[in-house]
Design a protein around this motif. Structure first.
Motif, PDB file in Angstrom:
ATOM      1  N   VAL A 108     -31.309   6.439  34.268  1.00  0.00           N
ATOM      2  CA  VAL A 108     -30.646   5.486  35.140  1.00  0.00           C
ATOM      3  C   VAL A 108     -31.405   4.166  35.078  1.00  0.00           C
ATOM      4  CG1 VAL A 108     -30.185   4.961  37.577  1.00  0.00           C
ATOM      5  CG2 VAL A 108     -29.727   7.244  36.685  1.00  0.00           C
ATOM      6  N   LYS A 109     -30.679   3.061  35.053  1.00  0.00           N
ATOM      7  CA  LYS A 109     -31.314   1.750  35.090  1.00  0.00           C
ATOM      8  C   LYS A 109     -31.829   1.517  36.506  1.00  0.00           C
ATOM      9  CE  LYS A 109     -30.669  -3.154  34.961  1.00  0.00           C
ATOM     10  NZ  LYS A 109     -29.744  -4.260  35.032  1.00  0.00           N
ATOM     11  N   PRO A 161     -38.939   8.471  39.769  1.00  0.00           N
ATOM     12  CA  PRO A 161     -38.927   9.233  38.514  1.00  0.00           C
ATOM     13  C   PRO A 161     -37.706  10.152  38.360  1.00  0.00           C
ATOM     14  CG  PRO A 161     -41.137   9.176  39.386  1.00  0.00           C
ATOM     15  CD  PRO A 161     -40.231   8.588  40.449  1.00  0.00           C
ATOM     16  N   ALA A 162     -37.146  10.627  39.464  1.00  0.00           N
ATOM     17  CA  ALA A 162     -35.938  11.459  39.388  1.00  0.00           C
ATOM     18  C   ALA A 162     -34.788  10.667  38.769  1.00  0.00           C
ATOM     19  CB  ALA A 162     -35.549  11.964  40.770  1.00  0.00           C
ATOM     20  N   ALA A 163     -34.684   9.391  39.116  1.00  0.00           N
ATOM     21  CA  ALA A 163     -33.639   8.547  38.522  1.00  0.00           C
ATOM     22  C   ALA A 163     -33.988   8.191  37.079  1.00  0.00           C
ATOM     23  CB  ALA A 163     -33.464   7.283  39.351  1.00  0.00           C
ATOM     24  N   LEU A 164     -35.236   7.816  36.844  1.00  0.00           N
ATOM     25  CA  LEU A 164     -35.650   7.440  35.488  1.00  0.00           C
ATOM     26  C   LEU A 164     -35.493   8.600  34.506  1.00  0.00           C
ATOM     27  CD1 LEU A 164     -38.847   5.339  36.269  1.00  0.00           C
ATOM     28  CD2 LEU A 164     -36.643   4.485  35.435  1.00  0.00           C
ATOM     29  N   ASN A 165     -35.758   9.812  34.961  1.00  0.00           N
ATOM     30  CA  ASN A 165     -35.615  10.982  34.090  1.00  0.00           C
ATOM     31  C   ASN A 165     -34.170  11.223  33.670  1.00  0.00           C
ATOM     32  OD1 ASN A 165     -38.342  11.507  34.130  1.00  0.00           O
ATOM     33  ND2 ASN A 165     -38.200  13.018  35.775  1.00  0.00           N
ATOM     34  N   ARG A 166     -33.239  10.657  34.415  1.00  0.00           N
ATOM     35  CA  ARG A 166     -31.823  10.797  34.079  1.00  0.00           C
ATOM     36  C   ARG A 166     -31.282   9.545  33.408  1.00  0.00           C
ATOM     37  NH1 ARG A 166     -33.852  14.032  37.214  1.00  0.00           N
ATOM     38  NH2 ARG A 166     -33.108  16.149  37.368  1.00  0.00           N
ATOM     39  N   TRP A 169     -15.462  -9.337  38.946  1.00  0.00           N
ATOM     40  CA  TRP A 169     -16.635  -8.475  38.796  1.00  0.00           C
ATOM     41  C   TRP A 169     -17.891  -9.327  38.824  1.00  0.00           C
ATOM     42  CZ3 TRP A 169     -15.813  -3.625  39.629  1.00  0.00           C
ATOM     43  CH2 TRP A 169     -14.616  -3.037  39.258  1.00  0.00           C
ATOM     44  N   MET A 170     -18.937  -8.795  39.423  1.00  0.00           N
ATOM     45  CA  MET A 170     -20.214  -9.500  39.518  1.00  0.00           C
ATOM     46  C   MET A 170     -21.191  -8.904  38.493  1.00  0.00           C
ATOM     47  SD  MET A 170     -19.209 -11.585  41.753  1.00  0.00           S
ATOM     48  CE  MET A 170     -20.666 -12.493  42.123  1.00  0.00           C
ATOM     49  N   SER A 171     -22.414  -9.442  38.441  1.00  0.00           N
ATOM     50  CA  SER A 171     -23.351  -9.021  37.386  1.00  0.00           C
ATOM     51  C   SER A 171     -24.507  -8.141  37.871  1.00  0.00           C
ATOM     52  CB  SER A 171     -23.915 -10.241  36.668  1.00  0.00           C
ATOM     53  OG  SER A 171     -24.602 -11.069  37.584  1.00  0.00           O
ATOM     54  N   ALA A 172     -24.771  -8.095  39.176  1.00  0.00           N
ATOM     55  CA  ALA A 172     -25.862  -7.245  39.669  1.00  0.00           C
ATOM     56  C   ALA A 172     -25.504  -5.786  39.405  1.00  0.00           C
ATOM     57  CB  ALA A 172     -26.099  -7.469  41.156  1.00  0.00           C
ATOM     58  N   ASN A 173     -26.466  -5.017  38.877  1.00  0.00           N
ATOM     59  CA  ASN A 173     -26.165  -3.626  38.545  1.00  0.00           C
ATOM     60  C   ASN A 173     -27.431  -2.785  38.580  1.00  0.00           C
ATOM     61  OD1 ASN A 173     -27.254  -3.315  35.566  1.00  0.00           O
ATOM     62  ND2 ASN A 173     -26.243  -5.291  35.672  1.00  0.00           N
ATOM     63  N   GLY A 174     -27.237  -1.472  38.624  1.00  0.00           N
ATOM     64  CA  GLY A 174     -28.361  -0.545  38.588  1.00  0.00           C
ATOM     65  C   GLY A 174     -28.625   0.130  39.916  1.00  0.00           C
ATOM     66  N   TRP A 175     -29.771   0.761  39.975  1.00  0.00           N
ATOM     67  CA  TRP A 175     -30.198   1.579  41.117  1.00  0.00           C
ATOM     68  C   TRP A 175     -31.505   1.001  41.625  1.00  0.00           C
ATOM     69  CZ3 TRP A 175     -34.289   4.934  42.176  1.00  0.00           C
ATOM     70  CH2 TRP A 175     -34.046   5.957  43.091  1.00  0.00           C
TER      71      TRP A 175
END
Length: 119
Positions: free
Chosen positions: A43-44, A36-41, A9-15
């Motif tokens: 999401v990193k 903002p659609a992702a941030l409102n949910r 497994w690697m360490s890069a993550n998020g959207w």
């Protein structure tokens, strides 16, 4: 930078969202409506800096188009928590919502997008 080998497994993550270095104002506006659609949910969202919601890149797909263009990276398949999230009900829902948001932005701005292409 280390790339995933498939053996660990690697360490890069998020959207993340990427726009070309020469991105039009329409592309940047697109990002300011999409992130903002992702941030409102909750999401990193990965960012190049705390003040900037997107990454400026020299990716061919973002640079060499007449259309407003963004590239969205929906989490990482070589990061264990991201994979578990994507296969969860919440992860599936977030991915669908972000796709629908893209379509709504395009629909809302289609006349302006077409006008910019014809000029």
């Amino acid at each position: 930078m280390r790339w995933g080998s498939g053996a660990e497994w690697m360490s890069a993550n998020g959207w993340s969202v990427f726009v070309g270095n020469n991105a039009s104002m329409n592309s940047r506006r697109f990002v300011w409506q999409l992130v903002p659609a992702a941030l409102n949910r909750k999401v990193k969202v990965r960012r190049s800096s705390p003040q900037k919601l997107y990454w400026s890149v020299n990716f061919y797909i973002c640079q060499k188009t007449n259309y407003p263009a963004v590239l969205v990276e929906n989490f990482f398949q070589d990061y264990k928590d991201d994979v578990e999230f994507l296969f969860s009900d919440k992860g599936s829902s977030v991915s669908r919502i972000c796709c629908w948001k893209v379509l709504r932005i395009i629909k809302r701005n289609i006349k302006e997008i077409c006008r910019s292409l014809n000029s």
